[in-house]
Design an enzyme around this catalytic site. Structure first.
Site, short mmCIF file in Angstrom:
data_model
loop_
_atom_site.label_atom_id
_atom_site.label_comp_id
_atom_site.label_asym_id
_atom_site.label_seq_id
_atom_site.Cartn_x
_atom_site.Cartn_y
_atom_site.Cartn_z
N ARG A 47 0.84 -1.21 0.00
CA ARG A 47 0.00 0.00 0.00
C ARG A 47 0.87 1.26 0.00
O ARG A 47 0.50 2.29 -0.54
CB ARG A 47 -0.98 -0.02 1.18
N TYR A 101 -15.89 17.97 -16.19
CA TYR A 101 -16.29 16.57 -16.14
C TYR A 101 -17.40 16.41 -15.10
O TYR A 101 -17.26 16.83 -13.95
CB TYR A 101 -15.09 15.66 -15.81
N ASP A 173 -6.90 19.72 -14.94
CA ASP A 173 -7.19 18.35 -15.36
C ASP A 173 -6.68 18.21 -16.79
O ASP A 173 -7.23 18.79 -17.72
CB ASP A 173 -8.70 18.09 -15.27
N LYS A 198 -8.02 7.09 -19.48
CA LYS A 198 -8.37 7.53 -20.84
C LYS A 198 -7.19 7.35 -21.80
O LYS A 198 -6.83 6.24 -22.10
CB LYS A 198 -8.85 8.98 -20.79
C1 PLP Z 1 -11.65 15.04 -17.82
C2 PLP Z 1 -11.91 13.87 -16.90
N1 PLP Z 1 -11.38 13.88 -15.67
C3 PLP Z 1 -11.59 12.88 -14.81
C4 PLP Z 1 -12.39 11.80 -15.14
C5 PLP Z 1 -12.63 10.69 -14.13
O1 PLP Z 1 -11.79 9.61 -14.37
P1 PLP Z 1 -12.08 8.10 -13.91
O2 PLP Z 1 -13.28 7.64 -14.69
O3 PLP Z 1 -10.80 7.40 -14.22
O4 PLP Z 1 -12.38 8.12 -12.45
C6 PLP Z 1 -12.95 11.74 -16.41
C7 PLP Z 1 -13.82 10.62 -16.79
O5 PLP Z 1 -14.44 10.60 -17.83
C8 PLP Z 1 -12.71 12.82 -17.31
O6 PLP Z 1 -13.25 12.83 -18.54
#
Ligand code: PLP
Length: 377
Positions: A47, A101, A173, A198
């Protein structure tokens, strides 16, 4: 070194025990303690850390130009940790983009994050709105660029300058752009957040997230403590998959960008389309800023079908190659009616379809879109 080289070599070396070129997966949850009580390998318990996690974090930090990366079990776990690690001497108030998001909105509405942090959501492309929001004590300004689902482009340099003047930290992000196309830490951000699920994973087969910090210090320590003690860690195999994804990310991003450009140009002239959101088109409001702060325009675009909800649904239903599914950044081109997914608080027009352009040949994707749009008569 160039990113293409960093992606293959940073944090990675030939395995000294076996000579293996591909990094072995280390599943052990515990590591030997020497007679003197020390851990000569640097690893103690799974961990706390793990060789695959360390390799991934090293490679990602170098690619982003950060001091360190801290990985989590998903992008949302990383986002949550980034917010929770806001130093206590900063105002516990967030300035968020109104087009972000959708999961962050849910995080605020449905978990204690919304009670622990004050927040406001603004148009991050409107610098006057950013200034007004930051005139109140602010701890963290959150940028998502290009944004989801309207593919808006925020000016990282300008927003970071305003945030800094107000004493706030800046998080970006960078999931959609990836460090291959955009380097937020060089543009003034303090931390970068990723859903590695992604583009970095790249094959729609791993859930994992990360926060990259510009400098080591209190926030980095806090992020490590959240990772270790709250325990939302990625498995060694998840880290291995994400690191393998990083190796091919530069090559894949080139194709994502080229395919998106071809499709955007095709859709821009189509009689059945009302609007197209893609910063690579010179007519797009985000084009000038994106040309400055991005190396290319990415693989995401959205378009609004003339008519509205029913027509957009009909187009999506008539696709044969492009898959109706959520998520993005993988090999397969995916399409999604965001308004249906996001519900009443959505920024997405009813006619909007979001496309994550994959790695198929763009001629085949355009042929599929042509048939689906022709179904409208
Ligand atoms: C821009 C963005 N940030 C964060 C996330 C969240 O990621 P996760 O699905 O890996 O938790 C997403 C999910 O679609 C996203 O498009």
């Amino acid at each position: 070194m160039r990113p293409e080289t960093i992606a293959i070599h940073a944090g990675q070396s030939v395995d000294p025990a076996s000579g293996a070129i591909a990094t072995p997966i280390c599943l052990s949850t515990t590591f030997e303690r020497a007679g003197d009580g020390s851990f000569s390998s640097g690893f103690e318990y799974g961990r706390d850390n793990n060789p695959n996690r360390r390799s991934l974090e090293t490679c990602l930090a170098v690619l982003e130009g950060g001091a360190s990366a801290i990985t989590f079990a998903s992008g949302m776990a990383a986002i949550c940790a980034a917010i929770e690690s806001l130093p206590s001497d900063k105002p516990q108030r967030l300035v968020l983009p109104d087009d972000m998001y959708f999961g962050i909105r849910s995080l605020i509405d449905e978990t204690d994050i919304g009670r622990r942090f004050a927040w406001t959501a603004i148009d991050m492309t409107d610098l006057a709105a950013v200034e007004a929001a930051c005139s109140e004590p602010t701890g963290l300004v959150w940028i998502e660029t290009p944004s989801n689902p309207l593919i808006k482009v925020a000016d990282i340099v300008a927003v970071a300058k305003i945030a800094r003047q107000s004493g706030a930290l800046v998080a970006v992000d960078n999931t959609w752009a990836t460090p291959l196309l955009q380097k937020p830490l060089e543009l003034g951000a303090d931390i970068v957040v990723h859903s590695l699920t992604k583009y970095v994973g790249g094959h729609s087969d791993v859930m994992i997230g990360a926060v990259v910090v510009k400098a080591d210090g209190a926030q980095a320590e806090s992020l490590r403590a959240i990772q270790k003690h709250k325990g939302s860690i990625p498995s060694p195999f998840d880290c291995w998959l994400a690191l393998r994804g990083l190796q091919t990310l530069p090559a894949r991003m080139r194709v994502h960008c080229e395919n998106a450009r071809e499709i955007a140009q095709y859709l821009a002239g189509h009689a059945r389309i009302d609007a197209i959101y893609y910063p690579g088109l010179p007519s797009d409001p985000g084009h000038a800023i994106a040309s400055r702060q991005m190396r290319d325009f990415g693989g995401m675009l959205a378009f609004v079908v003339k008519g509205g909800h029913a027509e957009a649904m009909q187009v999506a239903a008539n696709l044969r190659l492009i898959t109706r599914a959520t998520s993005l950044g993988g090999t397969h081109t995916l399409i999604e009616h965001r308004a249906s997914v996001e519900g009443p608080n959505t920024m997405a027009p009813e006619g909007l379809l979001r496309l994550s352009v994959g790695l198929e040949h763009h001629d085949d994707l355009i042929a599929d879109l042509t048939c689906a749009l022709d179904s409208l008569g």
